[in-house]
Design a protein around this motif. Structure first.
Motif, PDB file in Angstrom:
ATOM      1  N   HIS A   1      10.359  -3.186  25.729  1.00  0.00           N
ATOM      2  CA  HIS A   1      10.310  -4.030  26.918  1.00  0.00           C
ATOM      3  C   HIS A   1      11.496  -3.689  27.788  1.00  0.00           C
ATOM      4  CE1 HIS A   1      13.185  -6.542  24.766  1.00  0.00           C
ATOM      5  NE2 HIS A   1      12.377  -6.393  23.744  1.00  0.00           N
ATOM      6  N   ASP A   2      11.479  -4.195  28.975  1.00  0.00           N
ATOM      7  CA  ASP A   2      12.429  -3.642  29.918  1.00  0.00           C
ATOM      8  C   ASP A   2      13.812  -4.263  29.810  1.00  0.00           C
ATOM      9  OD1 ASP A   2      10.907  -5.259  32.793  1.00  0.00           O
ATOM     10  OD2 ASP A   2      11.883  -6.055  31.026  1.00  0.00           O
TER      11      ASP A   2
ATOM     12  N   GLY B   1      17.243 -11.879  39.268  1.00  0.00           N
ATOM     13  CA  GLY B   1      16.717 -12.154  37.934  1.00  0.00           C
ATOM     14  C   GLY B   1      15.572 -11.224  37.573  1.00  0.00           C
TER      15      GLY B   1
ATOM     16  N   GLU C   1       9.927  -0.733  33.735  1.00  0.00           N
ATOM     17  CA  GLU C   1       8.628  -1.155  33.210  1.00  0.00           C
ATOM     18  C   GLU C   1       7.681  -1.616  34.305  1.00  0.00           C
ATOM     19  OE1 GLU C   1       7.834  -3.182  29.779  1.00  0.00           O
ATOM     20  OE2 GLU C   1       8.203  -1.172  29.029  1.00  0.00           O
TER      21      GLU C   1
ATOM     22  N   TYR D   1      14.547 -10.454  33.792  1.00  0.00           N
ATOM     23  CA  TYR D   1      14.742 -11.848  33.400  1.00  0.00           C
ATOM     24  C   TYR D   1      14.868 -12.047  31.897  1.00  0.00           C
ATOM     25  CZ  TYR D   1       9.789 -11.299  32.575  1.00  0.00           C
ATOM     26  OH  TYR D   1       8.589 -10.852  32.140  1.00  0.00           O
ATOM     27  N   THR D   2      14.515 -11.019  31.138  1.00  0.00           N
ATOM     28  CA  THR D   2      14.636 -11.247  29.693  1.00  0.00           C
ATOM     29  C   THR D   2      16.095 -11.378  29.292  1.00  0.00           C
ATOM     30  OG1 THR D   2      14.344  -8.879  29.522  1.00  0.00           O
ATOM     31  CG2 THR D   2      12.490 -10.259  28.858  1.00  0.00           C
ATOM     32  N   ASP D   3      16.981 -10.877  30.144  1.00  0.00           N
ATOM     33  CA  ASP D   3      18.394 -11.158  29.916  1.00  0.00           C
ATOM     34  C   ASP D   3      18.693 -12.485  30.594  1.00  0.00           C
ATOM     35  OD1 ASP D   3      21.064 -11.374  29.863  1.00  0.00           O
ATOM     36  OD2 ASP D   3      21.476  -9.279  30.389  1.00  0.00           O
TER      37      ASP D   3
ATOM     38  N   TYR E   1      -0.121  -5.443  41.210  1.00  0.00           N
ATOM     39  CA  TYR E   1       0.675  -5.732  40.022  1.00  0.00           C
ATOM     40  C   TYR E   1       0.098  -6.930  39.269  1.00  0.00           C
ATOM     41  CZ  TYR E   1       4.277  -7.501  37.016  1.00  0.00           C
ATOM     42  OH  TYR E   1       4.922  -7.981  35.920  1.00  0.00           O
ATOM     43  N   ALA E   2      -0.166  -7.997  40.004  1.00  0.00           N
ATOM     44  CA  ALA E   2      -0.562  -9.236  39.337  1.00  0.00           C
ATOM     45  C   ALA E   2      -1.867  -9.061  38.579  1.00  0.00           C
ATOM     46  CB  ALA E   2      -0.688 -10.358  40.360  1.00  0.00           C
TER      47      ALA E   2
ATOM     48  N   ALA F   1       0.071  -6.490  35.392  1.00  0.00           N
ATOM     49  CA  ALA F   1       0.721  -7.502  34.575  1.00  0.00           C
ATOM     50  C   ALA F   1      -0.090  -7.952  33.362  1.00  0.00           C
ATOM     51  CB  ALA F   1       1.069  -8.701  35.449  1.00  0.00           C
ATOM     52  N   PRO F   2      -1.404  -8.160  33.508  1.00  0.00           N
ATOM     53  CA  PRO F   2      -2.133  -8.707  32.366  1.00  0.00           C
ATOM     54  C   PRO F   2      -1.987  -7.823  31.136  1.00  0.00           C
ATOM     55  CG  PRO F   2      -3.490  -8.765  34.305  1.00  0.00           C
ATOM     56  CD  PRO F   2      -2.281  -7.984  34.664  1.00  0.00           C
TER      57      PRO F   2
END
Lengths: 518, 674, 178, 501, 102
Positions: free
Chosen positions: B476-477, B164, B120, B167-169, B20-21, B25-26
């Motif tokens: 976005h998620d 979280g 996502e 986290y966008t929330d 993932y990282a 993710a990038p």
């Protein structure tokens, strides 16, 4: 190279300076020149690191108290000599310094664009001064390096710092200087005492360990002398209430400056206590044990609370340093092997994690040119890789088990508990507040929706930034999972340290200490 | 072999995490679907389930008194005499936990593949989930307190990360932080407990400690009971945090912000029970301290009751379950607190089954309802989601204590022990029994509102799996934020969840039914199994006859049935509900606002500390210390300014100083002459 | 001390009165002429104290050279500026100066009264000096033997003073050329 | 009746040894005469010849002085003058200070239109005065040497004759200097009255031999002599003339004064102080009282010097106050000299270190100053590190050295000085001293702030640094660092000098 | 009235000395200040001579010679400075020379 075996430490100490001077010859005009300068400096610091690693390899914990020693008479009139040597206590701090220096240098490749040559010159000069302080076995030499450290740092803050840089630089310099000047007077007195007792002047630390000083009361010579030293060290640590230079200096310093300041310079205080403060004045240490533990505890809680409400990331990290270094103090003053080892380890941890935090702040500062927490939000979304590294370092800072921070704090509190459970309980609340301020900051910066349009298009970590951060992340886990790697070179030195710091004590140690006084 | 159990999830975590990282993710990298990461993660946890099973079987074959497998991996810290190994030790107690964790974990992982199909960043999710399993396994397998603490904090971290997760929330991110911080408050107690243990006994290893205690109830020599009490209470503070007991339960309801499988795994089945694990693991401390026992029992009973009252009025399907979880955890502590550790552990296991089932069912509902969580906007799902309906029904029945389902056995065991054990009392029993009635009531309410009656939302006509997922619209998620669901009520195409999700439901339903038979009253396998570790259940206090046990059991069954039936009656007619609500408006409001506990905490702890910190900073750091520092500078400057005034530029003044100096000195000399 | 009280008090009174005039008179010319009188009075006292050569030199050097220089400068400057008669400094300064001087004077007088100066008897008694050729001869002989160094040094000093005075009093110059 | 022996033949001849030790004085005197003659050249501009002669003289003097290592103290001229290691040591310092001042002032004089050959001649005369001052053993010789030095310097201070500040400075200096000389002289007269001699050593020998000689008058005499010296070295509260004079004098002259003049005054002061037995000798009364007086004076001087320097914005004036502060540190050396192992060597060493760094600083200031000594305000230095990094670096080294930051000469000297003070038990004094020096760091660093941390203002004017000045500055930087890093050598020399007295 | 005690003569000297000093302090005219300095030097001279007489020692008288010479040189330079100052300031007032201060 000449005398590399006999003057091994000298080589390590002065290697950066050599590179610094050689770097002056590089014509640093134009982009190519600047790049050359950067690479040259990086090379210098890497080579220093390489050499210091061989120090690690060749250091034998079971061997002599101090190894790789060199002694050259210097000012025989006052017994000052150029005496160097390494024991476990200095070994890791040397490695910490040489390990962080290339990272700090690499980290400032793109941040520093004007006066590149001076900048890197000063960084390398600073490294020499720091290393020198860690290897000095002569209090005079130590003082020379101790003070010499101030100038490059002062200029680094003052020239490449933020808006309030001059105020911060001045404050940093004067604060530290006032403390160290009283230490100087104490040094004079010690040398004089040595003359009275042993018949000759000496400022060699090992000689001073043998001094018999009257102690046990507040106005005794030992106490006063100890306080003079303690003032210098406590300011450097920095211990509440002498910490107020730190937030300003940290906030204003350029990234590399903050990194070095937090990671190494603050350690000078702890190191000073260990090398000079405790073994020379054992009775005073006992006498002031409670006082300092209270101060340390206050520092922990106070630092955490004040960190909580900081609007500026760097300031928050700065106050978190106050809190973290408070642990160091209570661990040291607990005067048992667990606490002291923990303190020492905490110093290394703090170097790694706070250094990394500053580098991370530098990363976003370079992109956004602000450190205001409220200017961010939702960065995780835009810079996921950055978020991962930031998270790891944050966890290290809140001392999650498995990361380096836990080992240090746990040992410190465990050690301190034996001495004063009540205070330790208060100090342990730092664990809670540490989580509060770090995670709150993390939440405000990284989480939530991206509200500020300026944050929309931030670039994630570049390869260079990865190179800077990866070793730190690795260190976080290595130190958290296998601390024995560090402890095994450390143990005999710590034991000797405790022995020296407790031998002259008037009262026998309480029963709870019994397992440490071996 | 032991180390494979945590290692598998760790490997899963590393694979998924690194992938993932660096791979997902990038910016600009292709996002992976849920399939492959899910498979990796599920495979990892299943592998450790298999190993756990093997260990269990191995233990079965061993002599009960020495039933343990131990493995030392490496020395973690070694300072002076303080020595901690990273070592695992599985005995009768924690083998059950490993089984539950890996077993239920596998099911939930499996379920998540379906549930997170449209997320996502499933790679991240599964990495976290595996990390959690790793930490949880460390927690239960660790052979000493520090290793346990490593897992203890590790699960807290994963809980934080997973709550979280979206986290966008910012509210969800805050919930995560709250969970971590409240847990840290508990950990504070835990740490103090550890320090006290080490300074008293010089070791933190479970086995060594147990040996120091010898046999049940006896204290090691030279250790005062107060110390034992203190240690027990300190550790119990840790348990309060982790297992959401009063007063530290507040994070758990908020933790429902996380994805539903997380709620099922972490906040119902496994992590929250680690407090019970700790107490049972260190049962010798608690049995050594009656005070601590009563505290544990009282806190447990009161929490059970208190949470149940709140659960009655909640509208959010997950919140109801969350409070129910708090309440059930209270039961477990009640069990432990009256000395019935095996009953507590038994309830842990059955609760893991049915509560996971309920959560997953709720997840299925939410999934089917397109992120709608308000039970007042549901209804009539019975026909739309049959598999979910039936499995949920089983879960509800189990938790309500319908006889012969798993919940019945474990709950009844606790109730009986609360009454009969020497450290128990009728009052505890009474509180627990009332709670049982309330549990039955609110669970039936939940079930009824969700599945029965008519739909209280507009049904969209076009059926089929038209996954115009909000997440895709927004880029976005945000997708799973429940706020969005509310707006989309119009025209929901409710659908049954895919098999990937319902299969775990069914398995869990089966387990919820049969899981209780290991603890058949008076023939309890589990009590017998755990006896070497936690000691046998206390004999009933004198004057308590066997017939009383049957009577009490009957009373509790009756209570459960009353609760269920009342609830059915009430919630069949919703206008009646409204009328009733109006009648006791004040009570309803208090309950709906959860007794205002969050607000009280905010006002009593959070705000004052913030204000005080601000005051310290601005009012002390800047205004006092810094002012003193700057003041030195000011005073110096002022001195300089003052002194320079005598520098008038007039040479006569300068010469006068010479004269004045002479007078001073001459006077001084002549004064000293005599 | 073996001197005529009458002449001593006469000269002393004159000297004190005239010195007071020097510092109190507004006009510098008056001050200058009072100073001349002081010098003469001093010369008288030197003579009373058997320092005949010094008495003569006092008259020659001080009144003859130094005072002439002063008066010359006064004239030189006075020609340009009408308001040359400057007053005295600030009142406070005058009071404190006077007070300090008086206190110190008191201390000195007390000290002189307290101390005795008889303990060290030198060999240069009046009779011996007479026998050796008188005050002037003895002094000259001393000057070229025992005191040769100060004597030579004064010559260098004078040389330096000349250079200095010339440098300072030169008219304006530009670019290094005189 | 024994006849008077006024002419002693042994005084009329000089041994070879005596002539040899007098060589430096002869060289300087001869140089002064030649330069004086050169300055009246008509055909040729005297500028270069006089400059060369002066430099040659000074360096020849240095060479001769260094070559002179007298086996023991040689007394000359009926014991009125000594040629010993002490005077030799200080002679070297004076000559070097003068040489450096001459080197840096060459272009300065050109620029300011002050290129008079008398400038160099006067410097030579004043150097001669200083040398004699450091070697005088008799109050009369001391007085004449003092006047020789002072008269030349009075004129040098007023050398910018068209400038009102220069005039003012010269006038103030002259009047106050003369008044102080008169006080000194009166003290001498009183001492003569009590002891019947003007020889410095003789005074104290007599006082020790006959306690009856220690009368109030004797003490008053000592006090007046001491005060004369305190005035000359500008110790508080007699320091007030100094900032004004330093500010008004031409920059290179200020540099010369802060180093040469100050060193000379201290050299003589050391000699008088030690020989009068103020620290340990004459009687207990004297010793005790003068200890207290010096103590108070030292504290006052340090405090006033440092604190007032804080408020200054003109660099020259700031350095003047800093010079006062350093006087204060030196007085600490006086207070504690006899009771520590290093004794007065620490103070002597400090004088030299101070001379080195101050000379360097003023050399840089000379180069930086604009027309009419302008451009020496702090803000004029803004961004100097950009315009002229090397000069900025050099100035930083000197200032840090004055602040006592390692590894500079200033630090080493301070270390020795204060550690001898601690040995003498004057801990409170040392604490005050270090706190004062902490204050001093602020104003020294402020200069660095302007040089390094402020952006340049206005159009950068190019600085032309003559080769002479460049060499001078470089030499001082090297010396500052060298003494800072390896102070041992300098300490030994200073020790030898003090012991040889 | 047959003898003059030495302290009387010496006190007379110090009277003159302090009158001179007071002159330096209270006069604004630099020329007068220079004169006052001469007064002080004269007082010193007389002290020397008095002691010389009292002690039967000629050293005091010798000193006086040199002091007289120095005084002369000093006045020469001093007056030179006065002239230079007068050229730029058109004044010999000490109040005029107070630019350099603080």
């Amino acid at each position: 190279m000449a005398g590399i075996d006999t003057h091994f430490l000298s080589w390590i100490v002065f290697l950066p300076l050599l590179f610094a001077f050689a770097g002056l010859l590089i014509p640093a005009k134009g982009t190519a020149g600047q790049t050359a300068m950067r690479l040259w400096t990086l090379l210098g610091s890497l080579i220093t690191f390489g050499v210091s690693v061989s120090l690690y390899i060749n250091y034998r914990p079971e061997g002599a108290d101090f190894q790789f020693t060199e002694t050259v008479p210097w000012i025989s009139t006052l017994g000052a000599s150029y005496a160097l040597g390494v024991d476990g206590i200095s070994l890791w701090l040397i490695l910490l310094t040489t390990f962080l220096m290339p990272l700090a240098i690499l980290g400032s490749f793109s941040a520093i664009e004007n006066r590149v040559k001076e900048y890197y010159f000063l960084l390398l000069a600073l490294e020499t001064a720091m290393l020198g302080a860690f290897v000095s076995l002569d209090i005079f030499l130590f003082y020379v390096f101790w003070e010499a450290m101030l100038i490059p740092m002062y200029l680094l803050i003052g020239i490449w710092g933020g808006k309030e840089r001059i105020y911060a630089a001045m404050k940093f310099f004067l604060y530290t200087l006032v403390g160290s000047l009283l230490m100087l007077v104490a040094i004079f007195y010690l040398a004089h005492q040595h003359k009275l007792q042993m018949g000759a002047y000496s400022t060699n630390i090992l000689d001073l360990y043998k001094l018999q000083l009257e102690g046990g009361t507040f106005w005794s010579a030992q106490s006063i002398l100890f306080l003079a030293f303690a003032l210098a060290f406590a300011i450097k640590v920095p211990l509440f209430p002498l910490h107020t230079w730190l937030p300003d200096a940290h906030v204003q310093a350029p990234t590399a400056g903050s990194v070095i300041l937090a990671a190494v310079l603050l350690k000078m205080g702890g190191y000073g206590f260990m090398r000079i403060g405790f073994p020379i004045f054992p009775e005073s240490v006992a006498y002031f044990q409670l006082t300092f533990m209270i101060l340390g505890t206050i520092a922990i809680v106070y630092g955490a609370w004040v960190a909580m409400v900081q609007p500026d990331i760097k300031k928050l990290v700065a106050y978190s340093s106050v809190s973290h270094m408070g642990y160091v103090i209570i661990g040291l003053f607990s005067l048992n092997e667990i606490g002291v080892t923990g303190s020492y380890y905490q110093m290394l941890n703090h170097g790694i994690s706070t250094g990394a935090l500053f580098l991370l702040v530098g990363v976003i500062y370079e992109r956004r040119h602000t450190r205001d927490i409220s200017a961010f939000g939702g960065i995780s979304k835009v810079m996921p890789m950055f978020a991962i590294v930031f998270m790891i370092i944050t966890l290290s800072s809140v001392a999650l088990p498995g990361t380096n921070g836990f080992v240090g704090e746990f040992l410190i509190l465990l050690g301190a508990w034996k001495v004063n459970p009540g205070l330790t309980a208060v100090a342990t609340t730092g664990v809670i507040f540490g989580a509060v301020y770090m995670l709150w900051m993390f939440q405000r910066v990284m989480f939530g929706p991206v509200t500020n349009p300026e944050n929309q298009k931030l670039k994630d970590l570049s390869l260079r930034e990865w190179t800077v951060l990866a070793p730190l992340v690795a260190a976080v886990f290595v130190m958290g999972i296998y601390p024995n790697l560090f402890f095994e070179k450390l143990e005999p030195s710590i034991q000797r340290f405790i022995m020296k710091s407790t031998t002259n004590r008037t009262a026998p140690p309480q029963s709870l200490f019994s397992d440490n006084s071996k | 072999m032991l180390f494979w159990i945590p290692l598998f999830p760790l490997i899963g975590f590393l694979i998924n995490g690194i992938w993932y990282a660096f791979g997902q993710a990038p910016a600009g990298r292709k996002k992976a679907g849920a399939g492959l990461p899910g498979a990796i993660a599920t495979g990892a946890i299943f592998a450790s389930f298999v190993v756990s099973l093997m260990i269990f079987i191995q233990l079965l074959g061993q002599d009960p008194e020495h039933r343990a497998v131990e493995q030392i991996l490496f020395n973690w810290m070694s300072v002076g005499k303080f020595h901690v190994d990273v070592a695992f030790r599985i005995d009768a107690l924690n083998t059950l936990f490993t089984l539950v964790i890996t077993g239920v974990g596998t099911l939930i992982h499996l379920y998540s593949i379906g549930y997170m199909g449209h997320d996502e960043t499933p790679g991240k999710f599964f990495a976290y989930l595996n990390l959690f399993c790793f930490a949880m396994l460390m927690l239960v397998m660790g052979s000493s307190l520090p290793v346990l603490f490593l897992g203890w904090e590790g699960v807290g971290l994963c809980s934080y990360l997973l709550i979280g997760y979206w986290y966008t929330d910012i509210e969800k991110a805050k919930a995560g932080k709250k969970a971590f911080v409240v847990n840290r408050i508990g950990d504070f107690g835990f740490l103090l407990g550890m320090f006290l243990i080490y300074s008293t006994f010089g070791t933190l290893d479970f086995e060594s400690l147990r040996h120091l205690f010898g046999h049940a109830g006896s204290l090691p020599e030279g250790v005062s009971p107060q110390v034992i009490t203190a240690i027990s209470l300190f550790l119990f503070v840790g348990c309060m945090g982790k297992s959401a007991q009063i007063p530290l339960y507040v994070w758990l309801p908020d933790a429902m912000a996380g994805p539903t499988p997380v709620s099922a795994l972490i906040h119902a089945a496994t992590m929250v029970t680690s407090g019970i694990y700790l107490v049972s693991r260190l049962n010798f401390f608690y049995t050594g301290s009656p005070t601590a026992m009563s505290v544990v029992a009282a806190v447990g009973a009161f929490t059970a009751f208190f949470a149940a009252t709140i659960a009655i009025t909640q509208r959010d399907i997950k919140k109801v379950l969350a409070y129910s979880t708090v309440s059930q955890l209270g039961y477990m502590f009640l069990g432990c607190g009256v000395g019935a550790f095996s009953a507590g552990v038994f309830h842990v296991i059955t609760h893991a089954f049915f509560k996971a089932l309920l959560f997953l069912g709720a997840g299925s509902v939410i999934h089917g309802m397109h992120e709608e969580q308000d039970i007042w906007k549901m209804g009539g799902l019975k026909s739309k989601m049959p598999r979910t309906y039936w499995t949920f029904a089983v879960g509800t029945a189990a938790i309500c204590g319908v006889p012969l389902l798993s919940g019945f056995f474990s709950k009844d065991e606790i109730l009986w022990k609360a009454f009969s054990s020497p450290s128990g009392s009728p009052w505890l029993w009474f509180l627990a029994a009332i709670t049982a009635v309330m549990t039955a009531f609110y669970m039936t309410r939940l079930f009824s509102l969700t599945f029965l009656g008519a739909p209280r939302f507009e049904v969209a006509e076009h059926a089929g799996h038209s996954h115009d997922h909000p997440g895709h619209d927004h880029g976005h998620d945000h997708g799973h934020g429940h706020g969005h669901g509310a707006k989309k009520v119009k025209g929901i195409a409710v659908h049954e969840s895919p098999l990937l999700m319902t299969l775990p439901l069914m398995i869990l339903a089966v387990l919820s039914i049969v899981g209780g038979y290991v603890g058949w009253p008076h023939a309890s396998w589990i009590e017998h199994w755990l006896e070497p570790v936690v000691g046998g259940g206390h004999e009933a206090a004198s004057g308590v006859s066997e017939s009383l046990e049957w009577i009490l059991m009957g009373v509790s069954v009756l209570g459960a049935l009353i609760g269920i039936l009342t609830s059915f009656r009430v919630y069949r007619n919703l206008s009646l509900v409204e009328a009733m609500t109006r009648n006791v408006q004040w009570l309803h409001k208090i309950l709906e606002n959860k007794w205002y506990i969050d607000e009280i905490y905010e006002a009593v702890f959070v705000r004052p500390i913030q204000v005080f910190s601000q005051l310290l900073w601005k009012g002390f750091d800047v205004a006092v210390i810094d002012r003193i520092v700057v003041g030195f500078g000011r005073v110096s400057q002022w001195t300089g300014e003052t002194v320079r005034v005598i520098q008038t530029g007039s040479l006569q003044v300068y010469a006068l100083m010479l004269l004045a100096g002479l007078i001073g000195t001459a006077g001084f000399l002549i004064y000293g002459w005599h | 001390m073996d001197i005529s009280p009458f002449f001593f008090y006469l000269f002393a009174g004159l000297a004190i009165a005239c010195s007071t005039m020097v510092i109190l008179k507004k006009n510098p010319v008056t001050s200058a002429f009072s100073l001349v009188l002081v010098f003469f009075a001093f010369a008288g006292i030197y003579a009373l104290l058997d320092a005949h050569l010094i008495a003569a030199l006092q008259v020659f050097v001080y009144t003859g050279a130094i005072m002439v220089l002063f008066v010359f400068v006064i004239m030189l400057l006075n020609a340009d500026v009408p308001s040359f008669d400057l007053g005295r400094s600030h009142f406070l300064m005058r009071v404190s100066a006077g007070f300090s001087a008086l206190v110190l004077l008191g201390i000195f007088v007390w000290a002189f009264k307290e101390s005795s100066f008889h303990s060290i008897g030198g060999e240069f008694t009046l009779e011996k000096i007479e026998a050796a050729g008188g005050n002037t001869q003895v002094i000259s002989e001393l000057m070229f033997s025992e005191y040769i160094l100060p004597f030579e040094l004064t010559s260098i000093l004078l040389l330096a003073a000349i250079v200095g005075a010339v440098a300072i009093a030169k008219r304006k110059l530009v670019g290094g050329r005189v | 009746m024994e006849p008077l022996k006024t002419i002693r033949p042994e005084l009329l001849t000089m041994s070879e040894e005596q002539i040899r030790v007098l060589m430096p004085y002869f060289v300087v005197f001869g140089g002064a005469i030649v330069a004086m003659l050169g300055s009246v050249l008509k055909k040729l501009s005297p500028k270069w010849p006089v400059f060369i002669i002066t430099l040659a003289t000074l360096f020849a003097g240095v060479w001769v002085s260094i070559g002179l290592i007298p086996e023991g103290p040689v007394t000359l001229f009926n014991g009125m003058m000594a040629a010993d290691s002490f005077s030799n040591f200080f002679n070297t310092v004076f000559l070097l200070a003068a040489a450096l001042s001459v080197m840096v002032s060459f272009r300065y004089l050109d620029r300011e239109g002050l290129q008079l050959p008398e400038y160099n001649v006067l410097i030579l005369f004043s150097v001669l005065g200083m040398m004699l001052l450091a070697s005088a053993l008799d109050f009369i010789v001391l007085f004449i040497a003092l006047e020789l030095m002072s008269l030349a310097v009075y004129v040098l201070v007023g050398f910018r004759r068209a400038d009102r500040r220069s005039n003012e400075a010269a006038m103030k200096y002259f009047i106050l200097g003369s008044a102080a000389s008169a006080v000194l002289l009166y003290g001498t007269a009183l001492l003569y009255g009590c002891t019947g001699t003007t020889a410095i050593k003789g005074v104290v020998h007599l006082a020790q031999a006959e306690p009856a000689a220690v009368t109030p008058v004797f003490v008053l005499g000592v006090a007046m002599v001491v005060f004369g010296f305190l005035f000359k070295v500008a110790a508080a509260p007699f320091h007030m003339w100094m900032p004004d004079v330093y500010e008004g004098a031409p920059v290179p002259v200020t540099g010369f004064m802060t180093t040469g003049l100050k060193a000379a005054a201290f050299a003589a002061f050391f000699r008088v102080f030690i020989n009068l037995g103020l620290a340990q000798g004459a009687t207990e009364v004297v010793q005790r009282h003068f200890h207290d007086i010096f103590w108070v004076c030292a504290v006052l001087t340090m405090v006033i010097g440092n604190f007032v320097a804080l408020t200054q914005t003109n660099l020259k004036r700031m350095l003047a106050y800093s010079s006062i502060a350093h006087t204060g540190y030196l007085l600490v050396g006086f207070v504690t000299g006899t009771r520590s192992e290093l004794g007065f060597a620490a103070g002597t060493m400090y004088v030299v270190a101070y001379a080195i760094m101050n000379l360097g600083a003023f050399a840089v200031l000379t180069l930086l100053s604009g027309k009419d000594d302008s451009g020496l305000n702090l803000h004029d230095l803004s961004g100097l590190s950009r315009r002229h990094p090397i000069l900025a670096f050099a100035l930083s080294v000197f200032l840090l050295s004055m602040a006592g930051i390692p590894p500079t000469a200033g630090f080493a000297a301070k270390y020795l000085l204060f550690s001898s003070a601690v040995q003498a038990g004057e801990i409170s004094l040392v604490v005050i001293a270090v706190l004062c020096s902490a204050v001093s760091v602020y104003y020294y660093l402020r200069v660095l702030v302007y040089m390094y941390m402020h952006e340049p203002i206005g159009s950068p004017q190019t600085l032309r640094v003559s080769i002479w000045a460049g060499v001078a500055v470089a030499a001082m930087v090297v010396l500052t660092l060298q003494v800072g890093l390896i102070p041992e050598r300098m300490v030994n020399i200073a020790k030898k000098a003090v012991i040889g007295m | 009235m047959h003898q003059i005690e030495p302290w009387v003569v010496l006190s007379f000297c110090s009277i003159i000395f302090f009158i001179g000093f007071t002159g330096v302090l209270i006069r604004r005219n630099i020329l007068v200040i220079l004169m006052s300095i001469e007064l002080m030097l004269n007082a010193v001279n007389l002290t020397f001579v008095t002691f010389s007489k009292q002690l039967n020692h000629l050293g005091g008288q010798m000193s006086v010679f040199f002091i007289i010479t120095v005084a002369a040189a000093e006045s020469a330079v001093g007056l030179g400075l006065v002239i230079a100052m007068f050229r730029t300031l058109r004044s010999v007032d000490t109040d005029e020379i107070q630019i350099l201060r603080e």
